[in-house]
Design an enzyme around this catalytic site. Structure first.
Site, PDB file in Angstrom:
ATOM      1  CE  LYS A  47     134.688  16.054 140.812  1.00 56.66           C
ATOM      2  NZ  LYS A  47     133.911  15.387 141.877  1.00 56.66           N
ATOM      3  NE  ARG A  92     129.717  19.687 141.141  1.00 59.06           N
ATOM      4  CZ  ARG A  92     130.955  19.716 141.634  1.00 59.06           C
ATOM      5  NH1 ARG A  92     131.897  20.396 141.022  1.00 59.06           N
ATOM      6  NH2 ARG A  92     131.249  19.081 142.731  1.00 59.06           N
ATOM      7  NE  ARG A 120     137.233  16.543 150.199  1.00 61.54           N
ATOM      8  CZ  ARG A 120     136.563  16.519 149.037  1.00 61.54           C
ATOM      9  NH1 ARG A 120     137.075  15.941 147.970  1.00 61.54           N
ATOM     10  NH2 ARG A 120     135.363  17.037 148.971  1.00 61.54           N
ATOM     11  NE  ARG A 129     135.535  21.344 149.893  1.00 59.73           N
ATOM     12  CZ  ARG A 129     135.241  20.688 148.769  1.00 59.73           C
ATOM     13  NH1 ARG A 129     136.200  20.135 148.051  1.00 59.73           N
ATOM     14  NH2 ARG A 129     134.003  20.581 148.376  1.00 59.73           N
ATOM     15  NE  ARG A 167     130.028  18.573 148.466  1.00 59.94           N
ATOM     16  CZ  ARG A 167     131.174  18.261 149.060  1.00 59.94           C
ATOM     17  NH1 ARG A 167     131.275  18.285 150.374  1.00 59.94           N
ATOM     18  NH2 ARG A 167     132.212  17.947 148.343  1.00 59.94           N
TER      19      ARG A 167
HETATM   20  P1  ADP Z   1     133.424  18.003 145.226  1.00 57.17           P
HETATM   21  O1  ADP Z   1     133.747  17.471 143.871  1.00 57.17           O
HETATM   22  O2  ADP Z   1     134.128  17.227 146.297  1.00 57.17           O
HETATM   23  O3  ADP Z   1     131.962  18.156 145.470  1.00 57.17           O
HETATM   24  P2  ADP Z   1     134.172  20.746 144.508  1.00 57.17           P
HETATM   25  O4  ADP Z   1     135.281  21.476 145.133  1.00 57.17           O
HETATM   26  O5  ADP Z   1     134.303  20.356 143.081  1.00 57.17           O
HETATM   27  O6  ADP Z   1     133.957  19.472 145.417  1.00 57.17           O
HETATM   28  O7  ADP Z   1     132.812  21.597 144.641  1.00 57.17           O
HETATM   29  C1  ADP Z   1     132.403  22.194 145.836  1.00 57.17           C
HETATM   30  C2  ADP Z   1     131.103  22.986 145.637  1.00 57.17           C
HETATM   31  O8  ADP Z   1     131.341  24.081 144.715  1.00 57.17           O
HETATM   32  C3  ADP Z   1     129.943  22.223 145.002  1.00 57.17           C
HETATM   33  O9  ADP Z   1     129.207  21.495 145.959  1.00 57.17           O
HETATM   34  C4  ADP Z   1     129.135  23.358 144.352  1.00 57.17           C
HETATM   35  O10 ADP Z   1     128.351  24.045 145.305  1.00 57.17           O
HETATM   36  C5  ADP Z   1     130.211  24.307 143.868  1.00 57.17           C
HETATM   37  N1  ADP Z   1     130.602  24.014 142.462  1.00 57.17           N
HETATM   38  C6  ADP Z   1     131.809  23.570 142.032  1.00 57.17           C
HETATM   39  N2  ADP Z   1     131.810  23.367 140.706  1.00 57.17           N
HETATM   40  C7  ADP Z   1     130.573  23.689 140.273  1.00 57.17           C
HETATM   41  C8  ADP Z   1     129.916  23.669 139.007  1.00 57.17           C
HETATM   42  N3  ADP Z   1     130.545  23.267 137.890  1.00 57.17           N
HETATM   43  N4  ADP Z   1     128.618  24.066 138.945  1.00 57.17           N
HETATM   44  C9  ADP Z   1     127.963  24.468 140.035  1.00 57.17           C
HETATM   45  N5  ADP Z   1     128.497  24.488 141.262  1.00 57.17           N
HETATM   46  C10 ADP Z   1     129.789  24.107 141.397  1.00 57.17           C
END
Ligand code: ADP
Ligand code: ZN
Length: 214
Positions: A14, A89, A128, A161, A172
């Site tokens: 994404k 999400r 990554r 990260r 996750r």
């Molecule tokens: P990835 O898509 O690789 O998991 P992100 O950078 O989108 O990475 O998200 C990292 C973390 O941030 C998630 O595991 C979660 O803890 C938090 N997070 C991000 N977006 C949301 C969301 N929409 N709702 C709840 N938690 C979120």
């Protein structure tokens, strides 16, 4: 002008395609993950609320996340289109987004589902690395930077990260399967769901997105 959601498991690509599409379409890139990481780095109230959840690989509570997105949508640039990356999400977030968009008279053009077999995900995530400044994403094996640890685009340092470790990735992925995967049906019912094969490389994924004609 395009306004889309990118939906897919962690590591599906994404962020990688969002940064590319953003310059191609000249729209806002809204990544809740990036917003939370920035809030944590700046030690804001939101950052303090989000930090523990992110570290453990669970989702940040809906109230906190929805508020952050609502505030982001109060900025005028979203009127020229947006790419939502990592939001919504949960079903609750998707319902809140519908309300936010209705309040602002904005419409979604589509929800692009990035399909990737789970066997590829752990390797993609643990390898990554991302630029601390411009956010460009690399992979140690699949897309290495020209110079170790340095961004090709802007010369800044790359980071790994903290939640990109094998243990945290498992949690996750289960958060994705339990809470986020139901959104596929949600958006299919709204007649917005589009799918691409995300097991390939970024260039090919971009080509597939272009073919969707968004
Ligand atoms: P990835 O898509 O690789 O998991 P992100 O950078 O989108 O990475 O998200 C990292 C973390 O941030 C998630 O595991 C979660 O803890 C938090 N997070 C991000 N977006 C949301 C969301 N929409 N709702 C709840 N938690 C979120
Ligand atoms: Zn960079």
């Amino acid at each position: 002008m395009s306004s889309v959601i990118l939906l897919g498991a962690p590591g599906s690509g994404k962020g990688t395609i969002a940064t590319r599409l953003k310059s191609e379409w000249e729209v806002a890139h809204i990544s809740t993950g990036d917003m939370f990481r920035e809030a944590i780095a700046n030690k804001t109230a939101v950052g303090q609320k989000a930090e523990g959840y992110i570290k453990s690989g669970s989702l940040v509570p809906d109230e906190v996340t929805i508020e952050v997105v609502r505030e982001r949508f109060s900025k005028p640039d979203v009127k020229n289109g947006f790419i939502l990356d990592g939001f919504p999400r949960t079903i609750k977030q998707a319902e809140a987004l519908n309300n936010i968009l209705a309040e602002q008279s904005l419409e979604l053009d589509g929800v692009v589902l990035l399909n990737v077999p789970s066997s590829l995900i752990v390797d993609r995530i643990t390898g990554r690395r991302s630029c601390t400044k411009c956010g460009t994403i690399y992979h140690l094996k699949n897309m290495p930077p020209k110079q170790d640890g340095i961004c090709d685009k802007c010369g800044s340092g790359l980071m790994h990260r903290k939640d990109d470790t094998e243990e945290v990735v498992k949690d996750r992925l289960s958060a994705y399967n339990d809470l986020t995967a139901p959104l596929i049906e949600f958006y299919r019912n709204m007649d917005l769901l589009l799918e691409i094969d995300a097991s390939t490389n970024p260039d090919d994924m971009i080509r597939q997105v272009r073919e969707l004609d968004l």
